[in-house]
Motif scaffolding. Sequence first.
Motif, short mmCIF file in Angstrom:
data_model
loop_
_atom_site.label_atom_id
_atom_site.label_comp_id
_atom_site.label_asym_id
_atom_site.label_seq_id
_atom_site.Cartn_x
_atom_site.Cartn_y
_atom_site.Cartn_z
N LEU A 121 0.77 -1.23 -0.11
CA LEU A 121 0.04 -0.03 0.00
C LEU A 121 0.89 1.26 -0.21
O LEU A 121 2.03 1.12 0.74
N ARG A 122 0.41 2.36 -0.59
CA ARG A 122 1.07 3.56 -0.62
C ARG A 122 -0.02 4.65 -0.61
O ARG A 122 -0.98 4.57 -1.47
N LYS A 123 -0.02 5.51 0.48
CA LYS A 123 -1.01 6.67 0.47
C LYS A 123 -0.37 7.87 0.02
O LYS A 123 0.72 8.22 0.29
N HIS A 124 -1.15 8.77 -0.96
CA HIS A 124 -0.67 9.78 -1.41
C HIS A 124 -1.30 10.95 -1.04
O HIS A 124 -2.50 10.80 -1.00
N HIS A 125 -0.66 11.98 -0.59
CA HIS A 125 -1.01 13.10 -0.28
C HIS A 125 -0.47 14.36 -0.72
O HIS A 125 0.77 14.36 -1.17
N SER A 126 -1.24 15.46 -1.12
CA SER A 126 -0.46 16.74 -1.30
C SER A 126 -0.12 17.69 -0.22
O SER A 126 0.93 18.06 -0.06
N LEU A 127 -1.22 18.29 0.19
CA LEU A 127 -1.20 19.21 1.28
C LEU A 127 -1.32 18.39 2.68
O LEU A 127 -0.44 18.75 3.46
N VAL A 128 -2.39 17.57 2.95
CA VAL A 128 -2.47 17.12 4.15
C VAL A 128 -2.60 15.66 4.12
O VAL A 128 -2.84 14.95 3.38
N ASP A 129 -1.57 14.95 5.18
CA ASP A 129 -1.64 13.59 5.38
C ASP A 129 -2.70 13.03 6.45
O ASP A 129 -2.79 13.32 7.40
N ASP A 130 -3.81 12.74 5.40
CA ASP A 130 -4.93 12.14 6.19
C ASP A 130 -4.94 10.78 6.53
O ASP A 130 -5.30 9.94 5.42
N ALA A 131 -4.46 10.42 7.76
CA ALA A 131 -4.21 9.11 8.14
C ALA A 131 -5.57 8.23 7.79
O ALA A 131 -6.76 8.45 7.78
N TRP A 132 -5.16 6.96 7.20
CA TRP A 132 -6.25 6.12 7.01
C TRP A 132 -5.99 4.54 7.98
O TRP A 132 -5.08 4.14 8.01
N PHE A 133 -7.37 4.24 8.61
CA PHE A 133 -7.34 2.99 9.34
C PHE A 133 -7.70 1.72 8.58
O PHE A 133 -8.73 1.96 8.29
N CYS A 134 -6.82 1.01 8.01
CA CYS A 134 -6.99 -0.25 7.33
C CYS A 134 -7.08 -1.24 8.03
O CYS A 134 -6.52 -1.78 8.83
N ASP A 135 -8.32 -1.97 7.91
CA ASP A 135 -8.68 -3.10 8.78
C ASP A 135 -8.09 -4.59 7.79
O ASP A 135 -7.07 -5.00 8.53
N CYS A 136 -8.33 -4.77 6.83
CA CYS A 136 -7.68 -5.50 6.16
C CYS A 136 -7.84 -5.70 4.64
O CYS A 136 -8.71 -4.87 4.08
N ILE A 137 -7.26 -6.42 3.73
CA ILE A 137 -7.41 -6.57 2.22
C ILE A 137 -7.55 -8.05 1.99
O ILE A 137 -6.73 -8.80 2.62
N THR A 138 -8.59 -8.31 1.11
CA THR A 138 -8.80 -9.81 0.55
C THR A 138 -8.57 -9.87 -0.88
O THR A 138 -9.04 -8.71 -1.58
N VAL A 139 -7.96 -10.74 -1.42
CA VAL A 139 -7.73 -10.89 -2.79
C VAL A 139 -8.06 -12.35 -3.29
O VAL A 139 -7.66 -13.04 -2.72
N ARG A 140 -9.01 -12.24 -4.27
CA ARG A 140 -9.57 -13.81 -4.78
C ARG A 140 -8.96 -13.53 -6.19
O ARG A 140 -8.93 -12.94 -7.11
N GLY A 141 -7.80 -14.67 -6.52
CA GLY A 141 -7.28 -14.87 -7.78
C GLY A 141 -8.13 -15.30 -8.88
O GLY A 141 -9.22 -15.56 -8.76
N PRO A 142 -7.41 -15.60 -10.01
CA PRO A 142 -8.03 -16.14 -11.36
C PRO A 142 -8.41 -17.48 -10.95
O PRO A 142 -7.98 -18.22 -10.19
N GLY A 143 -9.84 -17.85 -11.38
CA GLY A 143 -10.37 -19.05 -11.26
C GLY A 143 -11.54 -19.15 -10.42
O GLY A 143 -11.55 -18.53 -9.29
N ALA A 144 -12.56 -19.67 -10.71
CA ALA A 144 -14.12 -19.47 -9.81
C ALA A 144 -13.72 -20.10 -8.73
O ALA A 144 -14.29 -19.81 -7.71
N CYS A 145 -12.93 -21.09 -8.55
CA CYS A 145 -12.76 -21.92 -7.28
C CYS A 145 -11.85 -21.43 -6.21
O CYS A 145 -11.38 -21.80 -5.18
N GLU A 146 -11.08 -20.43 -6.62
CA GLU A 146 -9.81 -19.53 -6.02
C GLU A 146 -10.32 -19.10 -4.60
O GLU A 146 -11.29 -18.34 -4.58
N GLU A 147 -9.82 -19.62 -3.41
CA GLU A 147 -10.19 -18.99 -2.27
C GLU A 147 -9.35 -17.68 -2.20
O GLU A 147 -8.39 -17.34 -2.58
N ALA A 148 -10.11 -16.95 -1.24
CA ALA A 148 -9.67 -15.46 -1.36
C ALA A 148 -8.31 -15.59 -0.37
O ALA A 148 -8.39 -16.45 0.91
N THR A 149 -7.26 -14.51 -0.49
CA THR A 149 -5.94 -14.82 0.13
C THR A 149 -6.22 -13.42 1.32
O THR A 149 -6.81 -12.37 0.76
#
Length: 685
Positions: free
Chosen positions: A65-93
Amino acid sequence: MGRYRIGVATGAWLFSGSHNRVQLWLVGARGEARLELRLRPVRGQEEEFERDVPKDLGPLQFVKLRKHHSLVDDAWFCDCITVRGPGACEEATFFPCYRWVQGQDVLSLPEGTARLAGENASDVFQKHREKELKERRRLYCWATWKEGLPRTIAAERQDDLPPNSRFHEEKRLDFEWALKAGALETVLKRVYTLLSSWSRLEDFDQIFWGQKSDLAERVHHCWRDDELFGYQFLNGANPMVLRRSASLPSRLVLPSGTEALGAQLERELQSGSLFEADFSLLDGIPANVIRGEKQYLAAPLVMLQMRPEGKLLPVVIQIQPPSPSCPAPPLFLPSDPPLAWLLAKIWVRNSDFQLHQLQYHLLNTHLVAEVIAVATMRCLPGLHPVFKLLIPHIRYTLEINTRARSQLISEGGIFDKAVSTGGGGHVHLLRRAMAQLTYSSLCPPDDLAARGLLGIPSALYAHDALRLWEIIARVWKELGNVPQDNAGKTCPHKQYVQGIVRLFYHRDDVVRGDPELQAWCREITEVGLCQAQDRGFPASFQSQSQLCRFLTMCVFTCTAQHGAINQGQLDWYAWVPNAPCTMRMPPPTTKEDVKMATVMGSLPDIRQACLQMTITWHLGRRQPDMVPLGHHKEKYFSSPKAKAVLSQFQTDLENLEREITARNAQVDLPYDYLRPSRIENSVTI
């Protein structure tokens, strides 16, 4: 080309979202792809999107992840990220985050499977662990608050803490609002009593309004009763001092004319029904001076008898230990003049207040939890299973302790303004208490056995503490309670601590060979607790069972033990005469001279009493963002087996909740402090 489906979850706290743009990369074993995507995360929402990637990335290892800002650094609280790859049966990572994203540096989130050092499928994970710990050691540094006491986080005030150890905004606003509301209530009470007399115990009714509990009302009406006085040693705000007598204490000098008392004590001793609460730790501690007025301390001893029906009643009170340079201290008895006996009990309750707040609350829960928290952040990377196990149980601990050092026990803080051990005596007492801070004293099976409190039906704290220890640990062999299935075979019911440990440490040599785990152990015992090996704390782990026991102690201390010690303040301390924070006259040396003026002159004045009520409400009330034990929403473990362990833990806690609720319906005075739904998941107040 493959299509990836990505979900980005933002925290639900105030200001968790961000107006800044967020860039993502997917990193797999066979390549890396920058996503043509710029998010503006929204509080409490999970944003989902799909992107095509021109090459096969292989098994996903990181999301960057990379957060871009110009004037104000507005902090972000990220809980989690899920990624499901190619293929209908692919489980989310799953990629857990649960932290603030600030600045413009790239943040790497590893895939959520817990891994030990050396078990990594690729060197990239090992490099990530090393980089993460290097940064954490820079952020989480040790400091010495007072010589001879556990070390603390290096932060003079809460603003000095790393962002991920701070209160969330709702918690901060509530905490600071409660302080202001309490201060306003104190002012109103002072104004209300400005022209009133303060010469009778009933005059405390003038300030006994505002925030209080039903049990506090009962204490208000029954606090003089010997039965309630004895009950508090078993199940009150501080059930940690009482012990069964193995012999008559050497300090208990029986003068001539008390042969009948001596015979009674001997009979109770032989029958195993004699108990004692000895406050000798307070002997010689310098007392506070408040607004130019000297305060007083005592070091009483109270002997109690356990009646067949389970009532614990006081038999004799010695307010001060004998001294070669002074006459033998008087012994106060239930048959004495009522005010003399009442004042003797008040002195005991004042002494219990001091040990409760400093030894058993501040030192044995708050400061120990802080050592665990700092060592965990310095020594265990986010991929480590012990980090994933403990991180929910150290939430907010560093900030609440930092606030305590700057507002409660600091120079000019609450202790200096209202408590008889303030003004420096509290530090002397804490140093003495360090000698009694043994490993076994933090483990209820050992502590309760050493104090002779096992198997007492009316000892509800002891019963519930053992049940919770058992549920957290699930070390059936040690407890002698091996569950069996219908066929008589042993059930594989090893949950929570033991369940997590055995998922990752299959043999004792795996425990011994984990360098991060061993460094964590040394950091706690040798650094945080100041060379505590001579008090039984391990300097290394040699087996699964040793590790399970230590982790159980950590979780129990940060959750159940703090709940038992903290919650009772609102109930037992709101009616100030039941547990006065200070005493303004010296202990009586004769019984005949005790008048109402003596009692009222000894108890806190209006200012001190109002401050006690305000602070105990603030510290003892239920927190609005309270997370019950085992019910944190964060998903640090991603494997089904680890999730099943937590699920079983929650089921066990729900069963215990029903047990305690049913038990409480059958007793005159319910004990609720260790009901799982009332236990907070970490030390947060």
